[in-house]
Design a protein around this motif. Structure first.
Motif, short mmCIF file in Angstrom:
data_model
loop_
_atom_site.label_atom_id
_atom_site.label_comp_id
_atom_site.label_asym_id
_atom_site.label_seq_id
_atom_site.Cartn_x
_atom_site.Cartn_y
_atom_site.Cartn_z
N LEU A 56 0.89 -1.15 0.10
CA LEU A 56 0.09 -0.25 0.00
C LEU A 56 0.70 1.21 0.06
N ARG A 57 2.02 1.16 0.41
CA ARG A 57 2.82 2.49 0.40
C ARG A 57 3.26 2.74 -0.88
N LYS A 58 3.21 1.97 -1.90
CA LYS A 58 3.53 2.27 -3.18
C LYS A 58 2.36 3.19 -3.74
N LEU A 59 1.22 3.17 -3.03
CA LEU A 59 0.11 4.10 -3.51
C LEU A 59 -0.05 5.18 -2.82
N CYS A 60 -0.04 5.27 -1.25
CA CYS A 60 -0.12 6.10 -0.45
C CYS A 60 0.46 5.97 0.84
N SER A 61 0.48 6.74 1.73
CA SER A 61 1.30 6.66 2.91
C SER A 61 0.23 5.72 3.77
N ALA A 62 0.76 4.88 4.60
CA ALA A 62 0.28 3.93 5.25
C ALA A 62 0.70 3.35 6.41
N ASP A 63 -0.04 3.60 7.66
CA ASP A 63 0.59 2.99 8.82
C ASP A 63 -0.41 1.89 9.52
N ILE A 64 0.33 1.05 10.44
CA ILE A 64 -0.49 -0.06 11.08
C ILE A 64 -0.89 0.72 12.33
N LEU A 65 -2.41 0.51 12.50
CA LEU A 65 -2.53 1.11 13.91
C LEU A 65 -2.96 0.04 15.03
N SER A 66 -3.30 -1.30 14.42
CA SER A 66 -3.72 -2.29 15.50
C SER A 66 -3.65 -3.45 14.61
N VAL A 67 -3.06 -4.74 15.07
CA VAL A 67 -3.25 -5.97 14.76
C VAL A 67 -3.76 -7.01 16.04
N GLY A 68 -4.63 -7.68 15.60
CA GLY A 68 -5.27 -8.72 16.62
C GLY A 68 -6.24 -9.63 16.16
N PRO A 69 -6.78 -10.47 16.69
CA PRO A 69 -7.75 -11.22 16.50
C PRO A 69 -8.90 -10.62 16.08
N PRO A 70 -10.00 -11.12 14.94
CA PRO A 70 -10.92 -10.62 14.55
C PRO A 70 -12.09 -10.42 15.51
N LYS A 71 -12.86 -9.26 15.51
CA LYS A 71 -14.14 -9.09 16.51
C LYS A 71 -15.10 -9.74 16.12
N LYS A 72 -15.83 -10.45 16.96
CA LYS A 72 -16.95 -11.16 16.50
C LYS A 72 -18.12 -10.17 16.58
N GLU A 73 -19.01 -9.90 15.65
CA GLU A 73 -20.05 -9.12 15.80
C GLU A 73 -21.12 -9.88 16.35
N GLU A 74 -21.73 -9.16 17.14
CA GLU A 74 -23.04 -9.99 17.79
C GLU A 74 -24.18 -9.67 16.89
N PRO A 75 -24.90 -10.84 16.64
CA PRO A 75 -26.28 -10.69 15.91
C PRO A 75 -27.13 -9.71 16.77
#
Length: 126
Positions: A56-75
């Motif tokens: 993505l940095r080849k297209l625009c400036s990109a920074d990582i904000l967070s990395v973690g397990p996916p959050k499950k959406e409650e129905p």
């Protein structure tokens, strides 16, 4: 499975489309969601965040904000729907016809058919 939230810096629709195309072409991506207002991109899947940011940095400036397990959406619980009273289709059609007549006052329901015998100067192709 990981959920990666990235902070991007893009300014127009064209660059947003390029970003989406680049991320969706990356292997292991399950879902993508972009918040253009906050300029955040959330990617879920079995991906390498560093590799994704380097693309993505080849297209625009990109920074990582967070990395973690996916959050499950409650129905969300839906409220029970009330059954609507059944209407007769003829009533609906009559109502639509009345509305159309009110909309188009020049609508004529009478047709006048002229024959060649009545008007000898009429154009007829034989």
């Amino acid at each position: 499975m990981k959920q990666v939230v990235l902070k991007l810096d893009f300014h127009d629709e064209r660059s947003r489309k390029k970003i989406m195309r680049t991320v969706s072409g990356h292997s292991g991506v399950d879902s993508i969601s972009m918040d253009a207002k906050d300029m955040k991109l959330t990617v879920t899947g079995d991906i390498d965040p560093v590799r994704l940011v380097s693309k993505l940095r080849k297209l625009c400036s990109a920074d990582i904000l967070s990395v973690g397990p996916p959050k499950k959406e409650e129905p969300k619980k839906e409220a029970p729907k009330k059954p609507e009273p059944k209407k007769d289709p003829k009533d609906d059609m009559a109502e639509l016809l009345n509305l159309y007549r009110a909309y188009n006052p020049h609508m004529s329901t009478h047709y006048y058919v002229r024959s060649v015998e009545e008007d000898p100067n009429a154009c007829v192709i034989c």
